[in-house]
Design an enzyme around this catalytic site. Structure first.
Site, PDB file in Angstrom:
ATOM      1  CE  LYS A   1      -4.125  -1.714   1.938  1.00 33.30           C
ATOM      2  NZ  LYS A   1      -4.939  -1.690   3.125  1.00 33.30           N
TER       3      LYS A   1
ATOM      4  CG  HIS B   1      -1.626   6.934   3.944  1.00 33.86           C
ATOM      5  ND1 HIS B   1      -1.829   7.406   5.205  1.00 33.86           N
ATOM      6  CD2 HIS B   1      -2.066   5.646   3.944  1.00 33.86           C
ATOM      7  CE1 HIS B   1      -2.387   6.467   5.937  1.00 33.86           C
ATOM      8  NE2 HIS B   1      -2.529   5.376   5.210  1.00 33.86           N
TER       9      HIS B   1
ATOM     10  CG  HIS C   1       1.302   4.835   7.477  1.00 28.30           C
ATOM     11  ND1 HIS C   1       0.754   4.352   6.318  1.00 28.30           N
ATOM     12  CD2 HIS C   1       0.776   4.095   8.476  1.00 28.30           C
ATOM     13  CE1 HIS C   1      -0.070   3.358   6.615  1.00 28.30           C
ATOM     14  NE2 HIS C   1      -0.069   3.183   7.913  1.00 28.30           N
TER      15      HIS C   1
HETATM   16  N1  ARG Z   1      -0.205  -1.101  10.271  1.00 31.36           N
HETATM   17  C1  ARG Z   1      -1.159  -0.457  11.109  1.00 31.36           C
HETATM   18  C2  ARG Z   1      -1.936   0.585  10.294  1.00 31.36           C
HETATM   19  O1  ARG Z   1      -1.452   1.077   9.319  1.00 31.36           O
HETATM   20  C3  ARG Z   1      -0.527   0.224  12.299  1.00 31.36           C
HETATM   21  C4  ARG Z   1       0.173  -0.686  13.264  1.00 31.36           C
HETATM   22  C5  ARG Z   1       0.447  -0.034  14.576  1.00 31.36           C
HETATM   23  N2  ARG Z   1       1.128  -0.870  15.530  1.00 31.36           N
HETATM   24  C6  ARG Z   1       0.574  -1.874  16.198  1.00 31.36           C
HETATM   25  N3  ARG Z   1       1.305  -2.571  17.024  1.00 31.36           N
HETATM   26  N4  ARG Z   1      -0.684  -2.205  16.032  1.00 31.36           N
HETATM   27  O2  ARG Z   1      -3.042   0.914  10.660  1.00 31.36           O
END
Ligand code: ARG
Length: 564
Positions: A126, A129, A132
């Site tokens: 993906k 963006h 992030h």
């Molecule tokens: N990959 C997830 C997202 O983009 C965020 C992960 C954050 N960290 C965690 N331990 N859940 O929404």
């Protein structure tokens, strides 16, 4: 606590009208330093003593005796204000800044403590963006500050690389994709396929089912499916790396959710052993309604795991491995419920450290106008944003300092500085709406304004005939000089405040204060004067300011070019 704060606590009576007072809890820093360097606000105390706060402040103030370090105490309204002795302070601050340089402001405040920070965490296949981006730069700046203050800090990129969504993507790729086009277009191509999946699934329910099957196969280790998944992952990592490099982001560990697949069973067993989980319509859940939360879903009826399951397994693994004092998750506020559920399950499992897990949410970013308007509804790609910031910065440089060497390189730094500062200068929970002209301006409360001030201060040092010296710092007597020195002195305390609230905007706004005060000082007082000794002392002040600005910007991950 610094020695001035300690001295103030010594001056204050341990008891008042036979009641013990924890003065430390009431000691604060006035917003306006001309009011005092520290203050005791008597509002809360006044309630205990059943007196008007002004009266209490007067009564206590009358009893206090000044000392060498605290030569003035002044009561205004409900505040008892303390002034610290400026000659010693000046000498100490400039001496420390000039000798410690890039270490000035650091401390062993966090000695013996370990902080795990989970940040960035984009999803593979993906686009990276803006959401992030916020996690990435908030997380990295906290990481930097914790480390600077002596904590053992562990930064982890918890890549999103597992879950039903990858079943969908792999299915779409198998159905409609081809390797050749993927090689040409990269991640945007995968995103297109993903979007197509959702479109087609609207008219055809069986697709969701197919995707689930694919994900199940992935979890079961199917070779063919795993191969496709691996290609997606490698390509994504390469893309992410480019962004990280541009922003100087680094992690101690990059471990995707997939890393925990073989740790799930053990985690589930622990939950079962704690008698928390139960079956519900074929799925495995932990009911949490007692805590006003919806149930935490651990396993779907087809046997596949969920985001929460993986986060629980991850937390268990991290505690075992790092024995953290605190673990911070820098993740958008849309995941608040998720973290409440995960932390609750950990707590119900009887894990003491569950209370040391913190979800640090943040608001959304958008752009006010132009091509990147969020209103058009498309995702804003970070790369496009950084490129645009760089190009606009280059235009500004061309208008201002056309002859500058390495224009492109500096433009990149200014662009990045503008974006990062635009983000970090706002309180984390606020939604930010960027205005391009505003964030890139060399004036106003912007990253480029700080960078520009730093570059200008550096050029003063380069061009002056004399060298900075702290032999005659008593010559620095002007109000603006003393104000600037006091601000520089507060660098370390400011960093501690950032960590108390996990709020980098406290540092960003402090740096703005330093910058504005420095510019006022520079406007009103000549640094390069006829009097050599005064010049040397002022140069020492300029150099000290440079160290604070450079270190502070560095902690926010903002580059500080020497020339602009
Ligand atoms: N990959 C997830 C997202 O983009 C965020 C992960 C954050 N960290 C965690 N331990 N859940 O929404």
């Amino acid at each position: 606590m610094n020695k001035y704060q300690k001295e103030i606590l010594k001056i204050l009576p341990p008891q008042w009208e036979k009641k013990k007072i924890e003065w430390h809890d009431f000691l604060e820093k006035p917003k306006d330093l001309s009011q005092g360097d520290y203050a005791i606000a008597c509002f809360r105390l006044a309630k205990d003593f059943k007196k008007p706060p002004q009266k209490l402040a007067q009564e206590i103030g009358k009893q206090l005796k000044t000392t060498k370090l605290i030569p003035r105490i002044h009561v205004i309204g409900a505040y008892i204000n303390f002034f610290i002795e400026s000659t010693t302070l000046t000498q100490e601050v400039l001496e420390a800044a000039l000798s410690q340089k890039e270490k000035y402001g650091s401390s062993s405040f966090g000695k013996g403590k370990t902080i795990v920070i989970d940040y960035s965490a984009p999803n593979i296949a993906k686009p990276f963006h803006m959401g992030h981006l916020r996690s990435t730069i908030i997380g990295q700046s906290l990481y930097n500050i914790y480390t600077f203050l002596g904590f053992r800090t562990i930064g982890i990129n918890h890549l999103g690389d597992w879950g039903t969504q990858y079943g969908k993507l792999i299915y779409a790729f198998q159905m409609w994709g081809n390797e050749k086009e993927y090689k040409q277009k990269g991640i945007p191509y995968l995103h297109e396929l993903y979007v197509r999946f959702h479109k087609e699934a609207k008219g055809n329910e069986s697709l969701e089912e197919e995707a689930r099957k694919v994900f199940k196969k992935l979890e079961e280790g199917d070779k063919e499916i795993q191969k496709i998944w691996k290609i997606f992952k490698e390509e994504s990592l390469k893309e992410f790396e480019k962004t990280y490099k541009r922003l100087s982001i680094s992690f101690d560990f990059t471990l995707g959710e997939s890393f925990y697949t073989d740790k799930i069973e053990a985690a589930l067993k622990k939950i079962k052993d704690s008698k928390l989980s139960q079956k519900s319509e074929g799925a495995l859940i932990v009911p949490l309604e007692k805590y006003s939360l919806s149930p935490c879903l651990l396993r779907k009826n087809d046997g596949t795991t969920l985001y929460a399951t993986r986060d629980i397994a991850t937390a268990l693994y991290r505690y075992e491995k790092h024995h953290f004092t605190t673990m911070i998750y820098v993740v958008g506020q849309d995941q608040t419920l998720h973290f409440k559920q995960v932390f609750k399950v950990l707590e119900l499992m009887g894990l003491q450290w569950a209370e040391n897990c913190i979800h640090l949410p943040f608001g959304l970013v958008s752009f006010k106008e132009g091509k990147m308007s969020t209103r058009e509804g498309k995702v804003i790609l970070l790369k496009e944003v950084l490129d645009k910031a760089r190009d606009l910065a280059l235009k500004n440089i061309e208008a201002k300092n056309e002859k500058l060497k390495n224009k492109e390189e500096v433009a990149e730094k200014i662009g990045i500085g503008a974006i990062i500062f635009g983000d970090l200068s706002q309180k984390m929970m606020r939604n930010i709406s960027f205005d391009w002209d505003e964030i890139l301006s060399f004036e106003g409360e912007t990253g480029p304004y700080l960078q520009y001030t730093y570059a200008r201060a550096r050029s003063i040092l380069r061009k002056s005939k004399e060298k900075p010296s702290i032999k005659n710092t008593e010559l620095l007597k002007e109000e603006l000089e003393l104000l600037l020195i006091k601000l520089l002195f507060q660098f370390s305390e400011t960093l501690e405040a950032v960590l108390r609230f996990n709020e980098p905007s406290i540092l960003a706004n402090y740096l703005l204060d330093v910058t504005k005060t420095f510019n006022r000082f520079y406007l009103h007082h000549k640094v390069v004067t006829e009097e050599a000794e005064l010049q040397k002392a002022r140069l020492a002040l300029v150099e000290s300011t440079c160290h604070v600005l450079k270190n502070g910007l560095g902690l926010l991950n903002i580059p500080a070019p020497e020339e602009m």
